[in-house]
Design an enzyme around this catalytic site. Structure first.
Site, PDB file in Angstrom:
ATOM      1  N   SER A  15       0.839  -1.205   0.000  1.00  0.00           N
ATOM      2  CA  SER A  15       0.000   0.000   0.000  1.00  0.00           C
ATOM      3  C   SER A  15       0.871   1.252   0.000  1.00  0.00           C
ATOM      4  O   SER A  15       0.490   2.277  -0.577  1.00  0.00           O
ATOM      5  CB  SER A  15      -0.983  -0.004   1.173  1.00  0.00           C
ATOM      6  OG  SER A  15      -0.308   0.163   2.394  1.00  0.00           O
ATOM      7  N   HIS A 111       8.846   3.171   8.745  1.00  0.00           N
ATOM      8  CA  HIS A 111       8.636   2.300   9.899  1.00  0.00           C
ATOM      9  C   HIS A 111       7.427   2.822  10.673  1.00  0.00           C
ATOM     10  O   HIS A 111       7.316   4.032  10.900  1.00  0.00           O
ATOM     11  CB  HIS A 111       9.895   2.300  10.785  1.00  0.00           C
ATOM     12  CG  HIS A 111       9.753   1.403  11.968  1.00  0.00           C
ATOM     13  ND1 HIS A 111       9.869   0.034  11.880  1.00  0.00           N
ATOM     14  CD2 HIS A 111       9.468   1.675  13.269  1.00  0.00           C
ATOM     15  CE1 HIS A 111       9.678  -0.501  13.078  1.00  0.00           C
ATOM     16  NE2 HIS A 111       9.432   0.474  13.937  1.00  0.00           N
TER      17      HIS A 111
HETATM   18  C1  GRF Z   1       3.858  -0.651   6.807  1.00  0.00           C
HETATM   19  O1  GRF Z   1       3.223  -0.447   8.047  1.00  0.00           O
HETATM   20  C2  GRF Z   1       5.313  -0.277   6.895  1.00  0.00           C
HETATM   21  O2  GRF Z   1       5.526   0.823   7.713  1.00  0.00           O
HETATM   22  C3  GRF Z   1       5.893  -1.511   7.489  1.00  0.00           C
HETATM   23  O3  GRF Z   1       5.224  -2.570   6.885  1.00  0.00           O
HETATM   24  C4  GRF Z   1       3.940  -2.125   6.444  1.00  0.00           C
HETATM   25  C5  GRF Z   1       3.877  -2.362   4.980  1.00  0.00           C
HETATM   26  O4  GRF Z   1       2.627  -2.087   4.438  1.00  0.00           O
HETATM   27  N1  GRF Z   1       7.336  -1.506   7.359  1.00  0.00           N
HETATM   28  P1  GRF Z   1       2.448  -2.038   2.865  1.00  0.00           P
HETATM   29  O5  GRF Z   1       3.058  -3.310   2.286  1.00  0.00           O
HETATM   30  O6  GRF Z   1       3.102  -0.794   2.356  1.00  0.00           O
HETATM   31  O7  GRF Z   1       0.941  -2.027   2.665  1.00  0.00           O
END
Ligand code: GRF
Length: 222
Positions: A15, A111
């Protein structure tokens, strides 16, 4: 102006990748997403890349003997593609110190906590269990130690008393999708200078308002 050739590394839903793709659709956006790399064959983000017409590459970590070999293959692919900036977006692999050094100040990560609080995994439950009133998300440049490095942008998100890890994650993810494109824009436009552990950004200012949680009247009359 030539746009900065950017790769996004994913392992899952992607996402954040989508948020970056959407932002970079604007021809004035200073970065262009030209490559998506996943270490997992089943990452949904690969479909997002395909839908957007962006080259996607699977480098399956299970095909490699060790971390260094995987990182070397990744590095080779990124360099062959003439990549100038890398965004880690839900990329669930630790990178070797060699790889990180080779992309110093050109490797970004997001993060879902207010770093340096709560690096690592199981972040949302740990934030809730700590009793903290706020969490958030951080975009930073990557250094060898996990979830460390100069901070580019953060969003502060309140923790609600009835939050679950999932409800908090959802509230934070909305903000991730705002700050990651913003931080990439700042990096690609060359507005960031690194001094020691800190990133200094031209052209931006900090908010003047603080946020308080619990919200509402503080003069409750007791
Ligand atoms: C997000 O919360 C990012 O901060 C963490 O993993 C999640 C990934 O979500 N490192 P997506 O794959 O971008 O939907």
């Amino acid at each position: 102006m030539a746009r900065v050739r950017t790769a996004v590394l994913i392992s899952g839903s992607g996402s954040n990748l989508q948020a970056l793709i959407d932002a970079a659709r604007d021809p004035d956006f200073p970065a262009e997403i030209v490559l998506v790399v996943s270490n997992r064959v089943d990452a949904y983000g690969l479909e997002r890349a395909q839908a957007a017409g962006i080259a996607a590459k699977i480098i399956d970590h299970k095909q490699f003997q060790n971390r260094a070999d995987f990182d070397a293959a990744l590095d080779r692919h990124l360099r062959q593609a003439n990549i100038a900036l890398i965004c880690l977006a839900g990329f669930m692999r630790l990178l070797t110190a060699d790889f990180v050094a080779g992309w110093r100040d050109r490797l970004m990560n997001i993060h879902p906590s207010l770093l340096p609080a709560f690096p690592g995994l199981n972040v949302h439950q740990r934030a809730i269990d700590s009793g903290a009133r706020f969490s958030g998300c951080t975009v930073h440049l990557v250094r060898a130690e996990t979830d460390s490095g100069p901070i580019l942008a953060q969003a502060v998100v309140p923790i609600h008393q009835d939050d679950t890890a999932q409800s908090l994650a959802m509230r934070i993810l909305v903000q991730e999708h705002r700050i990651y494109p913003f931080a990439l824009r700042l990096m690609a436009a060359g507005h960031v200078t690194i001094k020691g552990d800190r990133a200094f950004i031209r052209t931006v200012s900090a908010p003047t308002q603080a946020m308080i949680n619990p919200d509402g009247r503080m003069d409750i009359g007791v």
